[in-house]
Write an enzyme that holds these catalytic residues in place. Structure first.
Site, short mmCIF file in Angstrom:
data_model
loop_
_atom_site.label_atom_id
_atom_site.label_comp_id
_atom_site.label_asym_id
_atom_site.label_seq_id
_atom_site.Cartn_x
_atom_site.Cartn_y
_atom_site.Cartn_z
N ARG A 180 -28.63 29.82 9.68
CA ARG A 180 -28.39 30.19 8.29
C ARG A 180 -27.73 31.56 8.13
O ARG A 180 -26.84 31.73 7.30
CB ARG A 180 -29.71 30.16 7.50
N ARG A 187 -34.98 33.10 9.94
CA ARG A 187 -35.78 31.88 10.10
C ARG A 187 -34.88 30.67 10.31
O ARG A 187 -33.91 30.47 9.58
CB ARG A 187 -36.65 31.64 8.86
#
Length: 640
Positions: free
Chosen positions: A333, A438
């Site tokens: 991401r 994450r």
């Protein structure tokens, strides 16, 4: 200021045996004695509900608090794409160790090894737990649980329930919670917001909560407190989080002595719907799972005004596939978000505000068929159509990076306890498992694992060593002092009588953070950001306007207290980002990048978690948790 960083309490021995060693040697509370202990859980999302249900099932007396009108309204319901587990159902080489390494690498080698390995180890038990609760995971033609892949990995380990995985998991934990309510072991306090922690000598003894319907301040005492209130991504105002999400529980704990770990590590999700104007109060997340079959691109020509279906293949730049051929559209991401921002700021953005990129399913529909796409993503496509009025089956979606998840949070040790004894933090409220970035589908996993499998061992270990000779009068005196301080704060806010609403201040704060402490940061920008935040804080104290009714429903008062906490937290975020002279994960300092524009770590100087504490005068001080990697080698984080 005499704060010291507590021990991380990581057990000895080989990595794969640490959790087993801990469970075999931790202290227990016998079944007959559990009802003597009262535990408060703040939050009813996946972390809070699973913890409250598990502890209630064990026989502890549990009080669970939520500011929602129902426990099942918690924001975990918004998670879409899936939950990870190293089951290796696809026989594609997955394992607990590979999942552990993917997570460590995805976090840019800025997480504690033992915690991350435990997350991967417990992942397999979670799937069995969820299936037993009736969570309707997708299944393949033969009836086996299906998997798909998420960013930053090269295996399929993500279990999913179409685009509603968070909702279905939350319903499972909600049912478990309500079962304990019906049995009488657990009480759920809806429409209650935690505003302070009651502490004596760095030990938690309860909370102050405000009943949002009556305005009454309530004192609730307990033997331990668990913060499970989620992350603070809504500090950016425009984010993928709901309007009610806030940082107050975490921030009030920080102000009472709990330390904060890495507050500036904020994840921007690459597949949010873009901003379309100044009218918006939030942005909508489109699941990362879409990147399994969608291809991301921008026009090769700047300011291309053609409709996407009129742009030929020769004029399309599939920039993720070009820059990261091994992972392509499933690059992590942080990398995907920065790559999108690079194209948008370079003049290749699309949409009315030129602030988006395309997510295109034309090839997937041609190669796999419309039925396949509808089966896997139908509800997400319907949601996109309902929001935008455009048909993603016929034209590409438009997506853009948006503030989403906080890797930072309250500092906790291996037991998920803060440095304040008896105060635990689980799920997104703590910093522990994700490092500086994450990986997708690890958020639902951490929330469930913390609540179902870790807290039921670590919290009794604390209670078993706790003396029952409590200083009742001293604790009650501390509780009354906390309540009085909150009453004084509320009275002060309602007496400002300015001309700007809390929402206006929140929006301005979000603009400052996006500009100076967003997808990229610079030393000069962060200095300007801190000055701008200080000025906004001063204006807030002079110009806020809210209704004066404090003994009934007052949503503007609720917002004002949350924005006040955000203004204080924002300054610490910028301070943390300014202190870290490297790029790692989602923390991208423009001064520290490779020739190819990738994050440039400084391992010798910054292989640590920044841990912040506040002194009595309100100043912030930095401590460091050194990260020593015994079981993995720190390598360049390449997805090419």
């Amino acid at each position: 200021m005499n704060k010291r960083l507590s021990s991380d309490k990581v057990p000895p021995g080989p990595l794969e045996k640490k959790w087993a060693y801990y469970k075999a040697n931790c202290k227990l509370v016998s079944p007959g004695n559990r009802k003597k202990y009262h535990i408060i859980v703040v939050g009813t999302g996946l972390a809070g509900a699973s913890a409250a249900a598990s502890l209630g099932e064990m026989g502890f007396k549990v009080s669970c608090f939520t500011f929602h009108d129902s426990a099942r309204r918690a924001h975990s319901v918004a998670a879409q794409g899936g939950v990870n587990a190293a089951k290796n159902y696809k026989n594609d080489g997955d394992s607990v160790y590979r999942m552990f390494f993917d997570t460590i690498k995805g976090g840019d080698f800025r997480a504690r090894e033992a915690n991350v390995y435990r997350l991967a180890e417990c992942s397999m038990s979670l799937i069995d737990q969820a299936v037993a609760q009736g969570v309707p995971f997708a299944r393949d033609y033969g009836g086996y649980l299906d998997n798909r892949s998420f960013g930053g990995v090269q295996v399929s380990r993500t279990f999913y329930a179409r685009g509603q995985t968070g909702q279905q998991l939350l319903l499972g934990s909600y049912q478990a919670l309500m079962r304990q309510v019906s049995k009488g072991s657990t009480t759920v306090y809806t429409r209650h917001e935690m505003l302070d922690i009651i502490t004596i000598d760095d030990e938690a003894h309860g909370i102050i909560a405000r009943h949002l319907d009556t305005g009454e301040l309530e004192t609730h005492y307990a033997d331990a407190v668990i913060i499970a209130s989620g992350g603070y991504g809504k500090i950016y105002y425009l984010s993928t989080l709901a309007m009610a999400c806030n940082a107050s529980a975490v921030w009030r704990a920080y102000k009472k002595g709990a330390m904060m770990g890495a507050p500036s590590w904020i994840q921007f999700h690459p597949t949010s719907l873009p901003q379309t104007g100044t009218h918006q109060s939030k942005l909508t997340l489109m699941s990362e799972s879409l990147r399994n079959d969608g291809r991301i691109w921008v026009p090769s020509q700047k300011n291309d005004e053609r409709q996407p279906q009129d742009i030929p293949e020769s004029d399309r730049n599939y920039y993720l596939e070009r820059r990261y051929p091994s992972y392509g559209n499933l690059a992590p991401r942080d990398i995907s978000s920065r790559a999108a921002r690079h194209e948008i700021e370079g003049g290749y953005g699309v949409g009315p505000m030129k602030n988006a990129v395309y997510l295109d399913f034309k090839d997937a529909i041609q190669n796999k068929g419309m039925a396949y796409i509808k089966d896997r993503y139908g509800n997400l496509f319907d949601m996109y159509n309902k929001i935008t009025g455009r048909n993603p089956y016929k034209e590409p979606m438009m997506i853009s990076p948006s503030a989403h998840f906080t890797m930072g949070g309250l500092w906790v040790d291996y037991e998920l306890m803060t440095n304040v004894r008896g105060l635990f933090a689980i799920g997104e409220a703590n910093f522990s498992d994700h490092g500086a970035n994450r990986l997708g589908a690890n958020s639902l996993l951490q929330a469930c694992v913390d609540g179902y499998f870790i807290i039921p061992y670590t919290l009794p270990n604390y209670l078993a060593g706790k003396s029952n000779t409590h200083r009742k009068q001293e604790i009650e005196k501390a509780g009354e002092a906390c309540k009085q301080a909150i009453q004084d704060e509320i009275r002060r806010l309602t007496q400002i009588e300015g001309s700007k609403t809390a929402d206006q201040f929140h929006r301005e704060l979000g603009q400052i953070l996006y500009k100076y402490c967003g997808l990229s940061r610079t030393a000069e920008g962060l200095k300007e950001g801190i000055l701008a935040i200080k000025a906004l804080r001063a204006e807030f104290d002079q110009s806020l306007i809210i209704p004066k009714n404090i003994h009934s429903i007052n949503t503007e008062l609720e917002k004002a207290m949350r924005v006040k906490d955000y203004l204080e937290l924002a300054e610490l975020m910028c301070l943390d980002a300014m202190n870290r002279h490297e790029s790692c994960g989602a923390h991208f300092r423009e001064e520290y990048q490779t020739e190819e524009g990738e994050a440039l770590r400084q391992d010798e100087a910054f292989s640590y978690v920044p841990v912040w504490c506040m002194d009595d005068s309100g100043d912030h001080h930095l401590l460091k948790e050194t990260l020593n990697y015994e079981f993995v080698s720190m390598t360049e984080r390449s997805y090419k």
